[in-house]
Write an enzyme that holds these catalytic residues in place. Structure first.
Site: not given
Ligand SMILES: O=C(O)C1=C[C@@H](OP(=O)(O)O)[C@@H](O)[C@H](O)C1
Ligand SMILES: C=C(OP(=O)(O)O)C(=O)O
Length: 440
Positions: A325, A353, A400, A425
């Site tokens: 992120d 997203e 983002r 979001k």
């Molecule tokens: O477990 C979490 O809180 C998250 C894991 C990440 O996703 P991915 O594991 O799909 O990369 C991240 O990008 C997302 O914003 C939040």
């Molecule tokens: C990937 C993201 O969100 P999500 O928790 O919906 O995966 C994000 O916040 O960048």
């Protein structure tokens, strides 16, 4: 006819000031679920109030969990162990941290549930999680395209005679989801649950957030590296009484970046060196780019270059799998570097997203930048003052994209952010905080 909302940002030169961050999305949604599954009442302080947490809260209330609003960013969650509602139709927006964990929790409970989201959520894969749960005995049906939401969850029965095998190469949230849900079973049956990761696991620091928070609710997972996770027989969630939720480290990255390109100092409060969020490693990226970073237990202070006066950050070439992120923020900083910057191992950007590799590539080009990209990487070339063009940036309903491109206002041309409200979001007040830090 109403025109599409947009926000015009004039060029700015300086950034300094002090901000308190909103609560972490990743922690807020995990602890809402943990508190709901725990015995006892949990007071949560610093809870994020945004679309992603609102859909989680609404879903929990629909499932029969009582959540009292106590004050600003403060709730009391009355834990229920198992959800009182045996059926329900839940709308989970575009919140991965609500959709994936609730899918697992409801599959472990069994019932008659339907889970859906916004159209983009129905394009975000969930097949690896559904397969893992189905093989273990859960009943999950795809209501649209196989492998994607919306889903129906029926009355299966999870078996523990062999490990639950889950793939983690598309999203770490699938493993997180099964970990969070497993105590629903171990608390009721005298059986341990072992989860095995099949192949590669991405975004590993998010698993550490999961394990840390489960421990605070009394469940200590035994693990062998990133391969095997065991939730002991009898493990059950208990309320820690109260919990203070850290500020959001991914949201911090935009303001930390401002300190790095607008001179600084910028102080971000609510997240610091003791944070459990992997995205604090973004501070290391800033340091490698030449910014100065002061680390305190619950704050970072960043000072850096004045890029509007021609000073440059150092270029980088790195693997950003651990901070997917905050990596988007790093991609923007490349515009102000002394050479091309390459972000590698970011294939997960394609299923978030929006397709973030495509979106970043397309919109950076609109600013006048040279960009190259491939299946799981992107390279952004720095810009000279004469190269910048006034641009209207599409945000693809991706918070983002909107937050990142605000950094382009440190170039010499105005930048317009289309649909800026998509920041709701995770960070509804983003642009007012941004404006409080930047100066012409
Ligand atoms: O477990 C979490 O809180 C998250 C894991 C990440 O996703 P991915 O594991 O799909 O990369 C991240 O990008 C997302 O914003 C939040
Ligand atoms: C990937 C993201 O969100 P999500 O928790 O919906 O995966 C994000 O916040 O960048």
């Amino acid at each position: 006819m109403t025109s599409e909302p947009k926000l015009c940002l004039s060029p700015v030169r300086l950034a300094h000031g002090d901000v308190r961050l909103p609560g972490s999305k990743s922690i807020s949604n995990r602890v809402l679920l943990l508190a709901a599954l725990a015995q006892g009442v949990t007071r949560l302080d610093g809870l994020l109030d945004s679309d992603d947490t609102r859909v989680m809260l609404a879903a929990l209330r629909q499932l029969g969990v009582v959540v009292d609003d106590v004050g600003p960013a403060q709730v009391d969650v009355h834990g229920v162990g198992r959800f009182p509602a045996a059926s329900g139709e839940l709308f989970l927006g575009n919140a991965g941290t609500a959709f994936r964990p609730l899918t697992a929790a409801l599959a472990f409970m069994g019932g008659d549930y339907r889970l859906s989201g916004v159209p983009r959520m129905h394009e975000r894969p969930i097949g690896d999680l559904a397969d893992a749960l189905t093989h273990a005995g859960a009943e999950i049906e795809y209501l649209g395209n196989p492998g994607y939401p919306p889903l129906a969850i029926g009355r299966g029965r999870i078996r523990t005679d062999s490990p639950i095998r889950v793939k983690g190469s598309v999203s770490s949230q699938f493993l997180t989801a099964i970990l969070l849900a497993a105590p629903i079973h171990t608390s009721q049956y005298d059986e341990a649950i072992t989860i095995e990761v099949d192949g590669e696991l991405i975004s590993k620091p998010y698993i550490l957030i999961t394990l840390n928070l489960m421990a605070r609710f009394g469940v200590h997972v035994q693990r062998e590296g990133w391969q095997r996770f065991t939730i002991p027989a009898g493990a059950a969630y208990g309320s820690p009484g109260s919990m203070l939720i850290e500020g959001d480290a991914s949201s911090a990255s935009y303001f930390m970046a401002l300190g790095a390109i607008g001179g600084g100092p910028v102080v971000v409060r609510g997240v610091g060196s003791t944070s459990i969020q992997g995205d604090i490693a973004f501070a290391d990226t800033l340091e490698a780019m030449g910014a100065s970073v002061l680390r305190r237990a619950d704050a970072f202070e960043i000072s850096g270059m004045r890029v509007a006066d021609g000073e440059k950050l150092k270029a980088f070439d790195g693997d950003f799998n651990l901070i997917p992120d905050a990596a988007m923020t790093a991609a923007m900083l490349a515009l102000f570097a002394d050479g091309p910057c390459t972000l590698r191992n970011i294939g997960s950007w394609r299923v978030k997203e929006t397709d973030r590799i495509h979106a970043m590539h397309t919109e950076l080009v609109k600013l006048g930048a040279k960009v190259e990209s491939g299946p799981d990487w992107i390279r952004v070339y720095p810009m000279e003052p004469g190269q910048w063009r006034a641009a209207s940036i599409a945000t693809y309903d991706d918070h983002r994209m909107a937050m990142c491109f605000s950094l382009a206002s440190f170039g010499p041309a105005p930048v317009t952010i289309l649909d800026p409200d998509c920041v709701v979001k995770t960070f509804p007040d983003y642009f007012s905080v941004f404006h409080s830090l930047v100066h012409a």
